[in-house]
Design an enzyme around this catalytic site. Structure first.
Site, PDB file in Angstrom:
ATOM      1  N   LYS A 135      52.339   0.810  52.055  1.00  0.00           N
ATOM      2  CA  LYS A 135      51.319   1.835  52.290  1.00  0.00           C
ATOM      3  C   LYS A 135      51.671   3.140  51.594  1.00  0.00           C
ATOM      4  O   LYS A 135      50.797   3.835  51.080  1.00  0.00           O
ATOM      5  CB  LYS A 135      51.175   2.096  53.792  1.00  0.00           C
ATOM      6  CG  LYS A 135      50.388   1.047  54.523  1.00  0.00           C
ATOM      7  CD  LYS A 135      50.087   1.530  55.943  1.00  0.00           C
ATOM      8  CE  LYS A 135      49.424   0.423  56.745  1.00  0.00           C
ATOM      9  NZ  LYS A 135      49.178   0.826  58.137  1.00  0.00           N
TER      10      LYS A 135
ATOM     11  N   ASP B 164      51.556   6.674  64.706  1.00  0.00           N
ATOM     12  CA  ASP B 164      50.782   5.914  65.688  1.00  0.00           C
ATOM     13  C   ASP B 164      51.602   5.557  66.921  1.00  0.00           C
ATOM     14  O   ASP B 164      51.222   4.695  67.683  1.00  0.00           O
ATOM     15  CB  ASP B 164      50.233   4.639  65.044  1.00  0.00           C
ATOM     16  CG  ASP B 164      51.347   3.748  64.524  1.00  0.00           C
ATOM     17  OD1 ASP B 164      52.529   4.135  64.629  1.00  0.00           O
ATOM     18  OD2 ASP B 164      51.044   2.661  64.010  1.00  0.00           O
TER      19      ASP B 164
ATOM     20  N   CYS C 179      46.265   1.315  68.693  1.00  0.00           N
ATOM     21  CA  CYS C 179      44.967   1.024  68.073  1.00  0.00           C
ATOM     22  C   CYS C 179      44.692  -0.475  68.000  1.00  0.00           C
ATOM     23  O   CYS C 179      43.548  -0.905  68.028  1.00  0.00           O
ATOM     24  CB  CYS C 179      44.896   1.642  66.683  1.00  0.00           C
ATOM     25  SG  CYS C 179      44.896   3.432  66.735  1.00  0.00           S
TER      26      CYS C 179
ATOM     27  N   CYS D 205      62.148  24.817  78.280  1.00  0.00           N
ATOM     28  CA  CYS D 205      62.067  23.613  77.436  1.00  0.00           C
ATOM     29  C   CYS D 205      63.475  23.258  76.950  1.00  0.00           C
ATOM     30  O   CYS D 205      64.216  24.121  76.479  1.00  0.00           O
ATOM     31  CB  CYS D 205      61.148  23.841  76.238  1.00  0.00           C
ATOM     32  SG  CYS D 205      61.160  22.462  75.073  1.00  0.00           S
TER      33      CYS D 205
ATOM     34  N   CYS E 273      43.887 -15.169  77.105  1.00  0.00           N
ATOM     35  CA  CYS E 273      43.522 -13.817  76.671  1.00  0.00           C
ATOM     36  C   CYS E 273      43.641 -13.792  75.149  1.00  0.00           C
ATOM     37  O   CYS E 273      43.631 -14.846  74.518  1.00  0.00           O
ATOM     38  CB  CYS E 273      44.410 -12.768  77.329  1.00  0.00           C
ATOM     39  SG  CYS E 273      46.131 -12.916  76.854  1.00  0.00           S
TER      40      CYS E 273
ATOM     41  N   SER F   3      43.133  -5.570  58.213  1.00  0.00           N
ATOM     42  CA  SER F   3      42.594  -4.886  59.392  1.00  0.00           C
ATOM     43  C   SER F   3      42.826  -3.375  59.348  1.00  0.00           C
ATOM     44  O   SER F   3      42.377  -2.650  60.225  1.00  0.00           O
ATOM     45  CB  SER F   3      43.206  -5.467  60.661  1.00  0.00           C
ATOM     46  OG  SER F   3      44.576  -5.158  60.721  1.00  0.00           O
TER      47      SER F   3
ATOM     48  N   GLY G   3      45.404   5.692  59.633  1.00  0.00           N
ATOM     49  CA  GLY G   3      44.066   6.238  59.860  1.00  0.00           C
ATOM     50  C   GLY G   3      43.991   7.750  59.754  1.00  0.00           C
ATOM     51  O   GLY G   3      42.994   8.291  59.275  1.00  0.00           O
TER      52      GLY G   3
ATOM     53  N   ASP H 111      55.829   5.937  54.996  1.00  0.00           N
ATOM     54  CA  ASP H 111      55.311   4.809  55.774  1.00  0.00           C
ATOM     55  C   ASP H 111      56.136   3.576  55.426  1.00  0.00           C
ATOM     56  O   ASP H 111      56.377   3.298  54.260  1.00  0.00           O
ATOM     57  CB  ASP H 111      53.827   4.565  55.480  1.00  0.00           C
ATOM     58  CG  ASP H 111      53.123   3.902  56.661  1.00  0.00           C
ATOM     59  OD1 ASP H 111      52.097   4.438  57.113  1.00  0.00           O
ATOM     60  OD2 ASP H 111      53.602   2.842  57.128  1.00  0.00           O
TER      61      ASP H 111
ATOM     62  N   LEU I 141      41.810  -1.572  56.691  1.00  0.00           N
ATOM     63  CA  LEU I 141      40.862  -0.975  55.748  1.00  0.00           C
ATOM     64  C   LEU I 141      39.639  -0.364  56.416  1.00  0.00           C
ATOM     65  O   LEU I 141      38.929   0.430  55.810  1.00  0.00           O
ATOM     66  CB  LEU I 141      40.430  -2.023  54.706  1.00  0.00           C
ATOM     67  CG  LEU I 141      41.589  -2.602  53.872  1.00  0.00           C
ATOM     68  CD1 LEU I 141      41.062  -3.648  52.909  1.00  0.00           C
ATOM     69  CD2 LEU I 141      42.327  -1.512  53.123  1.00  0.00           C
TER      70      LEU I 141
ATOM     71  N   CYS J 118      63.214  23.848  72.760  1.00  0.00           N
ATOM     72  CA  CYS J 118      62.907  25.128  72.109  1.00  0.00           C
ATOM     73  C   CYS J 118      62.975  26.292  73.096  1.00  0.00           C
ATOM     74  O   CYS J 118      62.630  27.415  72.760  1.00  0.00           O
ATOM     75  CB  CYS J 118      61.535  25.064  71.434  1.00  0.00           C
ATOM     76  SG  CYS J 118      60.133  25.122  72.551  1.00  0.00           S
TER      77      CYS J 118
HETATM   78 ZN   LIG Z   1      59.551  23.158  73.587  1.00  0.00          ZN
END
Ligand SMILES: [Zn+2]
Lengths: 89, 457
Positions: free
Chosen positions: B152, B196, B254, B312, B415, B135, B107, B128, B137, B315
């Protein structure tokens, strides 16, 4: 009149609270609240928000703040945003 | 499966094979066309070479070396943006000399790839591992009905080559992981995170910090989206903001949460815009996280970020993450588990759709509870079922009890896929005296096993 601040909820935080934003009163007699206490307060208000807050960001007046920064205080009129990561695509 | 179903599948199979062959031929044709055009471009201008910077991520042997100036075809094609102040010929040349890697042709990646190819980015890599499904499209507009079942990455490459043969496109039909990520990412100037799942987001973040590439990260779910550039202009990385991944059960994808196609489109287009701004070095804005919410006012809000976090692990000043990790383990979920199937209940607490159908036909007294969200229940439901969404179930036990004819009336739970129904059975078992079972595989399996006219969504 109690002193209030605003909380904005985004993405899954909004789903958990069912509101986009709300006004919350500062604790009586205080003029600010720490981020640590804010987290406790929000968890108490919204049970389903608790797990989401573990991974969310706080922004005060749309500026990112580190949620373990003890020098940061939320004051009257501030706008706090709760921003969970979105990972879908 | 009966004979007619097998026959149908065989017919379908041979048709798909045929389509696949045709598509392969088309890919070959287009590749030949591209080669021809490239060699034409080379012969047009190779006498004009001067000492302008060439991008080191271009493979000199196979890519067009014509990077110092625009060709006549390019002036004509890009005229509308060439005349833009702040873009101009300098901007166009920078784009031509830039390579971008789009991770995910879904998407977000679909609109990003289309605009980046159209605008004249020199080289686009597209990763990908998945194939096109119907589903997809509704939002993945780089694919179309004829591409169903094909890769894809290849499908995206086909669209790009038809759109702009001047853009060199490389398709990677692989699942990006710790073993291949660095090698691929190193070949590109800018990386676009259009994935995703959380595991790939951490992987891409780490690989971009290690390889020193800006990461244009976009995400979208339901009506919401986010855009940030990580590892850019001394700003934070993904780990600076989100040091630990969210628990896997809290993450909606999604497929389960839903997403409006145009929301992924908006974020994907913003990713393309941001990548262009980085490429042409025209980005004055401070590091920020842009939040889009289709149902809020205002639609966009921008949160100002700080510089990278001193502590961190990746980084910061004393990094302890110096190589790629096992991200599926780190996140507790991977790129492949889209809707992991839950196994909470033993067989004695479950019932096959066909067995339940028989019990229904016999008129056995029972209550059927459908625990999907109401918006899903309203799409389609079984007659005489009661809708109580899973999240509301704990507070509605009395309502369930009242619906029972006798205290030991059996209760069945259904469900969409048979995951939430198991959670629901575990809750209900504590309060009910009679049998409580979930219907295996949910309405999806009901449609396959019992009623082919029941919609699958
Ligand atoms: Zn960082």
């Amino acid at each position: 009149m109690s002193k209030e601040f605003t909380v904005l909820y985004f993405a899954s935080a909004r789903d958990a609270t069912n509101v986009q934003s709300e006004k919350i009163s500062l604790p009586p007699q205080s003029t600010s609240i720490s981020l640590e206490n804010l987290t406790i307060l929000l968890k108490r208000r919204h049970e389903k928000l608790a797990p989401i807050l573990e991974n969310s960001l706080y922004a005060i007046n749309m500026e990112y703040v580190e949620n373990d920064d003890q020098t940061i205080l939320v004051k009257e009129g501030d706008e706090v945003a709760v921003i969970p990561p979105v990972s879908g695509g | 499966m009966d004979k007619s179903e097998i026959q149908l599948l065989m017919v379908l199979n041979s048709r798909l094979k045929e389509e696949n062959e045709q598509l392969k031929i088309r890919v070959k044709e287009l590749e030949e066309k591209l080669d021809k055009q490239n060699s034409l471009l080379i012969s047009n201008t190779h006498n004009e070479s001067n000492s302008r910077k060439t991008c080191n991520t271009f493979d000199k042997d196979t890519d067009s070396p014509n990077l110092e100036d625009l060709t006549l075809a390019e002036y004509m094609r890009y005229g509308r943006q060439l005349i833009l102040p702040g873009f101009g010929k300098t901007g166009q040349l920078k784009l031509k000399n830039t390579s971008m890697l789009i991770v995910g042709a879904g998407g977000l990646g679909a609109p990003a790839a289309i605009y980046l190819a159209a605008t004249g980015v020199g080289k686009l890599g597209i990763i990908d591992h998945d194939t096109v499904e119907k589903s997809n499209l509704q939002r993945q507009i780089i694919h179309n009905e004829s591409r169903e079942g094909i890769s894809k990455a290849q499908s995206a490459k086909m669209t790009i080559e038809e759109l702009n043969s001047l853009c060199k496109c490389v398709a990677y039909e692989v699942l990006l992981d710790s073993s291949n990520a660095l090698e691929i990412v190193k070949k590109y100037d800018i990386v676009i995170d259009a994935t995703d799942n959380v595991a790939t987001r951490y992987l891409l973040n780490d690989v971009c910090v290690i390889a020193g590439k800006p990461l244009v990260s976009g995400s979208a779910l339901r009506m919401d989206g986010q855009l940030t550039v990580y590892n850019y202009k001394r700003g934070p990385c993904y780990r600076c903001l989100f040091p630990k991944p969210p628990p896997p059960e809290s993450i909606l994808n999604c497929a389960d949460g839903g997403v409006l196609g145009v929301v992924t489109g908006i974020i994907g287009c913003l990713q393309a815009l941001q990548a262009i701004k980085i490429a042409i070095e025209n980005d004055e804005s401070p590091n920020n996280l842009l939040i889009f919410s289709a149902t809020s006012y205002p639609l966009f809000r921008s949160m100002k970020l700080r510089s990278k976090k001193k502590d961190c692990g990746l980084c910061g000043e004393h990094p302890f993450i110096t190589e790629l990790q096992d991200y599926v383990q780190f996140c507790g979920s991977g790129a492949l588990d889209k809707s992991p199937s839950v196994k909470l209940l033993g067989y004695e607490d479950r019932i096959e759709p066909k067995t339940y159908r028989n019990l229904r036909n016999e008129g056995t007294p029972h209550v059927l509870i459908d625990v999907r969200e109401t918006v899903q229940y309203d799409i389609c439901s079984l007659p005489s079922s009661i809708n109580i969404p899973l999240k509301d179930l704990p507070s509605k036990i009395e309502e369930v009890k009242k619906s029972l004819e006798a205290p030991n009336t059996p209760v069945y739970v259904i469900c969409r896929l048979g995951n939430d129904s198991q959670h629901a059975v575990n809750i209900l078992k504590n309060y009910l005296k009679g049998e409580v079972k979930d219907i295996i595989g949910g309405l999806y399996k009901w449609s396959l096993d019992v009623d082919p006219d029941f919609p699958i969504y």
